[in-house]
Design an enzyme around this catalytic site. Structure first.
Site, PDB file in Angstrom:
ATOM      1  N   TYR A  29       0.708  -1.174   0.058  1.00 49.10           N
ATOM      2  CA  TYR A  29      -0.007  -0.075  -0.034  1.00 49.10           C
ATOM      3  C   TYR A  29       0.722   1.172  -0.131  1.00 49.10           C
ATOM      4  CZ  TYR A  29      -3.527  -3.634   1.311  1.00 49.10           C
ATOM      5  OH  TYR A  29      -3.986  -4.807   1.400  1.00 49.10           O
ATOM      6  N   CYS A  30       1.768   1.232  -0.957  1.00 50.08           N
ATOM      7  CA  CYS A  30       2.643   2.338  -0.889  1.00 50.08           C
ATOM      8  C   CYS A  30       2.536   3.089  -2.380  1.00 50.08           C
ATOM      9  CB  CYS A  30       4.112   1.762  -0.764  1.00 50.08           C
ATOM     10  SG  CYS A  30       5.419   2.975  -1.027  1.00 50.08           S
ATOM     11  N   GLY A  31       2.823   4.375  -2.408  1.00 50.24           N
ATOM     12  CA  GLY A  31       2.909   5.024  -3.686  1.00 50.24           C
ATOM     13  C   GLY A  31       3.737   4.386  -4.873  1.00 50.24           C
ATOM     14  N   THR A  70       4.182   0.907  -5.101  1.00 52.27           N
ATOM     15  CA  THR A  70       3.965  -0.234  -5.345  1.00 52.27           C
ATOM     16  C   THR A  70       3.632  -0.581  -6.698  1.00 52.27           C
ATOM     17  OG1 THR A  70       2.612  -0.169  -3.192  1.00 52.27           O
ATOM     18  CG2 THR A  70       2.087  -1.837  -4.795  1.00 52.27           C
TER      19      THR A  70
END
Length: 130
Positions: free
Chosen positions: A6-8, A10
């Site tokens: 859930y990371c920018g 990803t």
């Protein structure tokens, strides 16, 4: 590299899979290590696997979640930090390691897998490993 679901960053899974696919026949492998260090990884490993495989088609090896920085860092990441002289700053921080286990370079999360300078260094490293 350390990863998070859930990371920018990803979306880099797609480029990393392409990188792996393009260079695996030249003895290059991408290794993914999910980490909860930045609170952006799912606690359910099955959901992480589903995201990687179904959403991004990841075929490169992914491992169990591990700490990648600080006093609790996994021994692998303590070694990478020591050899590179820099620690993980955020998710999708990359270390390029040659066939002799030497850290060639480290790359921030902002360096995309298809970055021209990264690819040039990768190709030079692969050529010198022959």
């Amino acid at each position: 590299m350390n990863t998070a679901s859930y990371c920018g960053f990803t979306e880099q899974f797609e480029g990393l899979e392409k990188l792996y696919s393009d260079y695996k026949d030249k003895d290059f492998v991408v290794l993914g290590f999910p980490s909860h260090d930045f609170n952006q990884e799912d606690e359910d490993e099955a959901k992480t696997a589903e995201l990687c495989e179904l959403t991004y088609g990841v075929q490169f090896p992914m491992f169990e979640p591990m700490p990648v920085r600080g006093d609790d860092a996994d021994p692998l990441y303590r070694m990478l930090t020591e050899k590179a002289g820099t620690s993980v700053k955020w998710n999708f921080y990359k270390y390029l390691v040659n066939a002799r286990g030497e850290v060639v370079e480290s790359y921030s999360s902002f360096t995309k897998p298809q970055d021209e300078d990264f690819i040039a260094t990768l190709e030079k490293t692969l050529a010198s490993d022959l």
